[in-house]
Design a protein around this motif. Structure first.
Motif, mmCIF file in Angstrom:
data_model
loop_
_atom_site.group_PDB
_atom_site.id
_atom_site.type_symbol
_atom_site.label_atom_id
_atom_site.label_comp_id
_atom_site.label_asym_id
_atom_site.label_seq_id
_atom_site.Cartn_x
_atom_site.Cartn_y
_atom_site.Cartn_z
ATOM 1 N N ILE A 121 0.600 -1.188 0.163
ATOM 2 C CA ILE A 121 0.320 0.009 -0.009
ATOM 3 C C ILE A 121 0.582 1.199 0.057
ATOM 4 N N ALA A 122 0.402 2.461 -1.117
ATOM 5 C CA ALA A 122 1.227 2.939 -0.895
ATOM 6 C C ALA A 122 0.696 4.169 -0.027
ATOM 7 N N PHE A 123 1.501 5.025 0.236
ATOM 8 C CA PHE A 123 1.155 6.967 1.458
ATOM 9 C C PHE A 123 2.121 7.631 0.706
ATOM 10 N N LEU A 124 1.397 8.894 1.202
ATOM 11 C CA LEU A 124 1.863 10.146 0.527
ATOM 12 C C LEU A 124 2.941 10.165 1.863
ATOM 13 N N SER A 125 3.619 10.135 1.767
ATOM 14 C CA SER A 125 4.764 10.596 2.982
ATOM 15 C C SER A 125 4.733 12.738 3.446
ATOM 16 N N GLU A 126 5.931 13.041 2.159
ATOM 17 C CA GLU A 126 5.217 14.391 1.526
ATOM 18 C C GLU A 126 4.916 15.295 1.001
ATOM 19 N N ALA A 127 4.078 15.648 0.323
ATOM 20 C CA ALA A 127 3.674 16.421 -0.593
ATOM 21 C C ALA A 127 4.502 17.639 -0.989
ATOM 22 N N GLU A 128 4.761 17.975 -1.868
ATOM 23 C CA GLU A 128 5.628 18.824 -2.510
ATOM 24 C C GLU A 128 7.244 18.993 -2.084
ATOM 25 N N VAL A 129 8.178 17.980 -1.890
ATOM 26 C CA VAL A 129 9.742 17.864 -0.917
ATOM 27 C C VAL A 129 10.177 18.802 -1.552
ATOM 28 N N ALA A 130 9.877 18.509 -3.206
ATOM 29 C CA ALA A 130 10.151 19.483 -4.597
ATOM 30 C C ALA A 130 9.254 20.120 -5.005
ATOM 31 N N ASP A 131 9.115 21.398 -5.882
ATOM 32 C CA ASP A 131 7.850 21.871 -7.474
ATOM 33 C C ASP A 131 7.892 21.093 -8.071
ATOM 34 N N GLY A 132 6.708 20.371 -7.309
ATOM 35 C CA GLY A 132 5.606 19.332 -8.580
ATOM 36 C C GLY A 132 6.260 17.806 -7.578
#
Length: 156
Positions: A121-132
């Protein structure tokens, strides 16, 4: 005779350039990631925007300054998939990117197949660690975990 020398020099230059490009893509620029203890792997909770540290053991990773998409990491966690799905945001469009062959703990094909069958199962670790770019974490039922960067769905 002079034609042979010209052809030989062109062929040798092309072979050298090809070898250099291969080395640059596979080996150059990659550095081991120095994970700060207690902040190795983070996931974004369902409620809230700030990623939280999860229990992660044996974390190893690579990254490169040349591209934000070169990050890869492998780890293990005692946390169950059930607990993780109740607490953290699932990332529906996860697509692991291929790692260099020498970073053998990360097999993008195996991870992708497991995501499609539901074994991982995939999870969001961090959104926008770099642009996009988002950091995504996939966790298997046996506790194996993998992290990578990918274009977020709005950028694709």
């Amino acid at each position: 005779m002079n034609g042979r020398i010209v052809v030989a020099s062109i062929v040798l230059t092309a072979l050298g350039a090809g070898a250099l490009i291969y080395w640059l893509q596979i080996y150059a620029f990659y550095e081991p990631v120095a994970f700060t203890p207690g902040e190795e792997i983070r996931l974004t909770p369902i409620i809230g925007e700030e990623p939280e540290v999860i229990v992660a053991n044996d974390v190893t990773g690579i990254d490169a300054d040349s591209s934000p998409l070169r990050f890869r990491a492998c780890f293990t966690t005692p946390l169950t998939q059930a607990m993780l799905t109740e607490t953290y945001r699932v990332y529906d469009e996860a697509t692991p990117l291929v790692a260099p062959g020498w970073f053998d703990c990360f097999d993008a094909g195996q991870i992708d197949a497991a995501l499609k069958t539901g074994e991982a199962i995939a999870f969001l670790s961090e959104a926008e660690v770099a642009d996009g770019i988002d950091r995504v974490v996939a966790v298997f039922a046996d506790g194996r975990g993998y992290a990578w960067h990918q274009l977020n769905p709005e950028e694709e």
